[in-house]
Design an enzyme around this catalytic site. Structure first.
Site, PDB file in Angstrom:
ATOM      1  CD  GLU A  12      -4.664  -2.720  10.475  1.00  0.00           C
ATOM      2  OE1 GLU A  12      -5.510  -1.790  10.571  1.00  0.00           O
ATOM      3  OE2 GLU A  12      -4.139  -3.269  11.452  1.00  0.00           O
ATOM      4  N   PRO A  13      -6.726  -2.866   5.345  1.00  0.00           N
ATOM      5  CG  PRO A  13      -8.723  -4.076   5.266  1.00  0.00           C
ATOM      6  CD  PRO A  13      -7.478  -3.890   6.083  1.00  0.00           C
ATOM      7  N   GLY A  57      -1.914   1.679   4.677  1.00  0.00           N
ATOM      8  CA  GLY A  57      -0.733   1.035   4.106  1.00  0.00           C
ATOM      9  C   GLY A  57       0.479   1.867   4.471  1.00  0.00           C
ATOM     10  CD1 TRP A  81      -2.751  -4.126   0.918  1.00  0.00           C
ATOM     11  CD2 TRP A  81      -3.306  -5.382  -0.839  1.00  0.00           C
ATOM     12  NE1 TRP A  81      -3.774  -3.500   0.245  1.00  0.00           N
ATOM     13  CE2 TRP A  81      -4.138  -4.257  -0.828  1.00  0.00           C
ATOM     14  CE3 TRP A  81      -3.464  -6.340  -1.847  1.00  0.00           C
ATOM     15  CZ2 TRP A  81      -5.112  -4.041  -1.787  1.00  0.00           C
ATOM     16  CZ3 TRP A  81      -4.436  -6.132  -2.797  1.00  0.00           C
ATOM     17  CH2 TRP A  81      -5.248  -4.987  -2.756  1.00  0.00           C
ATOM     18  N   GLY A 121       8.890  -4.144 -29.613  1.00  0.00           N
ATOM     19  CA  GLY A 121       7.748  -3.691 -30.412  1.00  0.00           C
ATOM     20  C   GLY A 121       6.507  -4.519 -30.097  1.00  0.00           C
ATOM     21  N   GLY A 122       5.743  -4.851 -31.135  1.00  0.00           N
ATOM     22  CA  GLY A 122       4.490  -5.594 -30.946  1.00  0.00           C
ATOM     23  C   GLY A 122       4.698  -6.900 -30.199  1.00  0.00           C
ATOM     24  CD  GLU A 167       9.657  -5.960   2.056  1.00  0.00           C
ATOM     25  OE1 GLU A 167      10.461  -5.440   2.844  1.00  0.00           O
ATOM     26  OE2 GLU A 167       9.665  -7.159   1.756  1.00  0.00           O
ATOM     27  N   GLY A 168       6.759  -0.542   1.513  1.00  0.00           N
ATOM     28  CA  GLY A 168       6.828   0.919   1.525  1.00  0.00           C
ATOM     29  C   GLY A 168       6.926   1.433   0.108  1.00  0.00           C
TER      30      GLY A 168
HETATM   31  N1  CAA Z   1      13.575   2.670  13.067  1.00  0.00           N
HETATM   32  C1  CAA Z   1      13.320   2.797  14.376  1.00  0.00           C
HETATM   33  N2  CAA Z   1      12.353   3.641  14.866  1.00  0.00           N
HETATM   34  C2  CAA Z   1      11.660   4.337  13.963  1.00  0.00           C
HETATM   35  C3  CAA Z   1      11.885   4.253  12.568  1.00  0.00           C
HETATM   36  C4  CAA Z   1      12.886   3.392  12.128  1.00  0.00           C
HETATM   37  N3  CAA Z   1      13.165   3.258  10.831  1.00  0.00           N
HETATM   38  N4  CAA Z   1      11.025   5.081  11.921  1.00  0.00           N
HETATM   39  C5  CAA Z   1      10.300   5.674  12.877  1.00  0.00           C
HETATM   40  N5  CAA Z   1      10.683   5.234  14.107  1.00  0.00           N
HETATM   41  C6  CAA Z   1      10.182   5.646  15.415  1.00  0.00           C
HETATM   42  C7  CAA Z   1      10.353   7.146  15.605  1.00  0.00           C
HETATM   43  O1  CAA Z   1      11.610   7.450  16.155  1.00  0.00           O
HETATM   44  C8  CAA Z   1       9.224   7.472  16.562  1.00  0.00           C
HETATM   45  O2  CAA Z   1       9.618   7.072  17.854  1.00  0.00           O
HETATM   46  P1  CAA Z   1       9.277   7.970  19.153  1.00  0.00           P
HETATM   47  O3  CAA Z   1       7.775   7.988  19.213  1.00  0.00           O
HETATM   48  O4  CAA Z   1       9.916   7.238  20.272  1.00  0.00           O
HETATM   49  O5  CAA Z   1       9.840   9.330  18.878  1.00  0.00           O
HETATM   50  C9  CAA Z   1       8.099   6.523  16.127  1.00  0.00           C
HETATM   51  O6  CAA Z   1       8.761   5.418  15.471  1.00  0.00           O
HETATM   52  C10 CAA Z   1       7.122   7.148  15.171  1.00  0.00           C
HETATM   53  O7  CAA Z   1       7.875   7.637  14.070  1.00  0.00           O
HETATM   54  P2  CAA Z   1       7.308   8.630  12.973  1.00  0.00           P
HETATM   55  O8  CAA Z   1       6.538   9.718  13.666  1.00  0.00           O
HETATM   56  O9  CAA Z   1       8.431   8.991  12.084  1.00  0.00           O
HETATM   57  O10 CAA Z   1       6.273   7.703  12.206  1.00  0.00           O
HETATM   58  P3  CAA Z   1       5.268   8.073  11.043  1.00  0.00           P
HETATM   59  O11 CAA Z   1       3.883   7.734  11.473  1.00  0.00           O
HETATM   60  O12 CAA Z   1       5.540   9.440  10.523  1.00  0.00           O
HETATM   61  O13 CAA Z   1       5.631   6.962   9.931  1.00  0.00           O
HETATM   62  C11 CAA Z   1       6.729   6.157   7.971  1.00  0.00           C
HETATM   63  C12 CAA Z   1       6.847   6.899   9.290  1.00  0.00           C
HETATM   64  C13 CAA Z   1       8.150   6.130   7.421  1.00  0.00           C
HETATM   65  C14 CAA Z   1       5.806   6.831   6.981  1.00  0.00           C
HETATM   66  C15 CAA Z   1       6.233   4.698   8.234  1.00  0.00           C
HETATM   67  O14 CAA Z   1       4.881   4.666   8.625  1.00  0.00           O
HETATM   68  C16 CAA Z   1       6.415   3.785   7.044  1.00  0.00           C
HETATM   69  O15 CAA Z   1       7.518   3.283   6.794  1.00  0.00           O
HETATM   70  N6  CAA Z   1       5.310   3.494   6.280  1.00  0.00           N
HETATM   71  C17 CAA Z   1       5.359   2.513   5.222  1.00  0.00           C
HETATM   72  C18 CAA Z   1       4.880   1.186   5.710  1.00  0.00           C
HETATM   73  C19 CAA Z   1       5.412   0.044   4.906  1.00  0.00           C
HETATM   74  O16 CAA Z   1       6.563   0.030   4.484  1.00  0.00           O
HETATM   75  N7  CAA Z   1       4.577  -0.977   4.710  1.00  0.00           N
HETATM   76  C20 CAA Z   1       5.005  -2.130   4.025  1.00  0.00           C
HETATM   77  C21 CAA Z   1       4.189  -3.301   4.440  1.00  0.00           C
HETATM   78  S1  CAA Z   1       5.046  -4.826   4.371  1.00  0.00           S
HETATM   79  C22 CAA Z   1       4.902  -5.402   2.785  1.00  0.00           C
HETATM   80  O17 CAA Z   1       4.661  -4.705   1.848  1.00  0.00           O
HETATM   81  C23 CAA Z   1       5.261  -6.801   2.737  1.00  0.00           C
HETATM   82  C24 CAA Z   1       4.838  -7.733   1.711  1.00  0.00           C
HETATM   83  O18 CAA Z   1       3.824  -8.396   1.818  1.00  0.00           O
HETATM   84  C25 CAA Z   1       5.832  -8.089   0.688  1.00  0.00           C
END
Ligand code: CAA
Length: 379
Positions: A127-128, A131, A156, A339-340, A363-364
């Site tokens: 979302e805006p 991410g 995105w 190079g150039g 994808e993160g």
């Molecule tokens: N698998 C299963 N469950 C998971 C998990 C996983 N990989 N990661 C976290 N969880 C669960 C946790 O166990 C937790 O569960 P409980 O509440 O039951 O304990 C819950 O989810 C929350 O977990 P966290 O507290 O670890 O979550 P967080 O807020 O700290 O976020 C993060 C973790 C890894 C930063 C995550 O937010 C993340 O991956 N962010 C990146 C987002 C992303 O990749 N976006 C890409 C968009 S898609 C794109 O780019 C596509 C395109 O157009 C090409």
């Protein structure tokens, strides 16, 4: 025993993807990049050859290919044009949560129709205002009778506006944070949904990227995947798989950087001999080769773990971060070597760098991959 060979079927898939890339992707890649245009004829051909939506299961008439097959295809497409590959890759990204969390009835309803033509799926999470912090999504889902009403903005979103359906992640209760989210399928042309194509991307310009505005969009509650409250986990489990094809595409880009650099080094003369005879150039080629080989094996390993049904989140994050950082460096070194000429769009290497920059972000981001890896190291 560890087997380092692809099966005969995988070698056939690789040969098909390689010839498709050579004959249909590479000849038009620079033009679509320049025009920021959707390669409709290329995607139609990919569908005709059976290279599109390859993970749609056999139960609904698809090929039901595995992750290793998908990454073998991904490397070939990445070699030809990372932007074009993102169209195919983002469709598999949209298919994955339906496959993973959907019922057989949802598979039939959403996945079977994809096979009828060069049709795409998409995945709408970012979302805006968020991410990396995907759990902070602001798009709202309100349950009304047997419908879900969606309001908010996604951005995105690769394929968003042209996909048959988007898997949309939304919150029905922000106070519950992750546990207050759903994943829901929104089909094309849903009333209240406006899709705006984003322009001006640095690279991957053949891949269409959208902002999606949801203004009271109503979908049947039967479109919700998994249980109410599962949305965030479905998104995370999806990305744990789909980061592997991002790595595969990057390996393809790096392999292309190596090939273009090798060919150029053999014909470009300096100080009375081909530059390939200078050690400084040889070291660049050797470093690219080291990167391609190591990233490919990590990518295959992550794919193998998925296919074996084993934990793969950490391996996927390593593959994605390593392969995309390596490929960016390789593309950059290719420019240095040219190079150039490397700085000019008449030569293919500047596009490699612009394109693969995105593999480090989508994808993160690679910072998020390192966070995921560190959590595994520390747990
Ligand atoms: N698998 C299963 N469950 C998971 C998990 C996983 N990989 N990661 C976290 N969880 C669960 C946790 O166990 C937790 O569960 P409980 O509440 O039951 O304990 C819950 O989810 C929350 O977990 P966290 O507290 O670890 O979550 P967080 O807020 O700290 O976020 C993060 C973790 C890894 C930063 C995550 O937010 C993340 O991956 N962010 C990146 C987002 C992303 O990749 N976006 C890409 C968009 S898609 C794109 O780019 C596509 C395109 O157009 C090409």
């Amino acid at each position: 025993m560890i087997d380092f060979e692809l099966t005969e079927e995988q070698q056939q898939v690789q040969a098909l993807a390689r010839s498709f890339t050579r004959d249909h992707v590479i000849p038009v890649a620079a033009q679509h990049d320049k025009d920021e245009s959707y390669p409709e004829e290329v995607i139609a051909k990919a569908h005709e050859l059976g290279l599109l939506n390859v993970i749609v299961p056999q139960s609904v008439g698809g090929l039901g290919l595995g992750m290793l097959d998908e990454v073998v295809i991904g490397e070939e497409l990445g070699f030809g044009c990372m932007g074009t590959y993102t169209i195919l890759m983002a469709s598999e990204l949209g298919v994955t949560p339906v496959l993973m969390a959907g019922t057989p009835e949802q598979h039939e309803r959403f996945l079977a129709p994809l096979l009828a033509g060069p049709r795409l799926a998409a995945f709408a999470l970012s979302e805006p205002d968020n991410g990396s912090d995907a759990g902070a999504m602001k798009t709202r889902a309100r349950f009304e009778g047997d419908e879900v009403v969606l309001d908010g903005v996604k951005t995105w979103i690769s394929n968003g506006g042209i996909a048959e359906f988007n898997v949309v992640f939304a919150s029905f209760d922000p106070e519950l944070r992750h546990k207050g989210t759903i994943a829901v399928v929104v089909e094309k042309d849903a009333p209240g949904l406006t899709c705006n194509k984003l322009h001006g991307k640095l690279g991957q310009r053949a891949s269409p990227t959208y902002e999606m505005v949801f203004d009271g969009v109503r979908v049947p509650a039967a479109n919700v995947l998994g249980e109410k409250g599962d949305g965030f986990k479905i998104a995370m489990r999806t990305l744990d798989k789909t980061r592997i094809p991002v790595a595969a595409g990057a390996v393809g880009v790096a392999r292309r950087a190596l090939k273009e650099s090798r060919d150029y080094a053999l014909q470009r003369q300096a100080f009375g001999k081909p530059i390939a005879e200078f050690q400084a150039i040889q070291f660049k080629l050797a470093n690219m080769k080291i990167g391609v080989e190591t990233a490919r094996w990590q990518t295959y390993r992550a794919a193998y773990l998925v296919d074996a049904g084993r934990p793969h989140a950490e391996a996927a994050a390593i593959a994605k971060a390593y392969a995309s950082d390596m490929a960016f460096d390789a593309a950059q070194e290719a420019i240095n070597l040219f190079g150039g000429y490397g700085y000019m769009s008449e030569y293919p290497v500047e596009k490699l760098m612009r394109d693969v920059k995105l593999n480090q972000i989508y994808e993160g981001t690679n910072e998020i991959q390192r966070l995921v890896i560190a959590r595994h190291v520390l747990q």
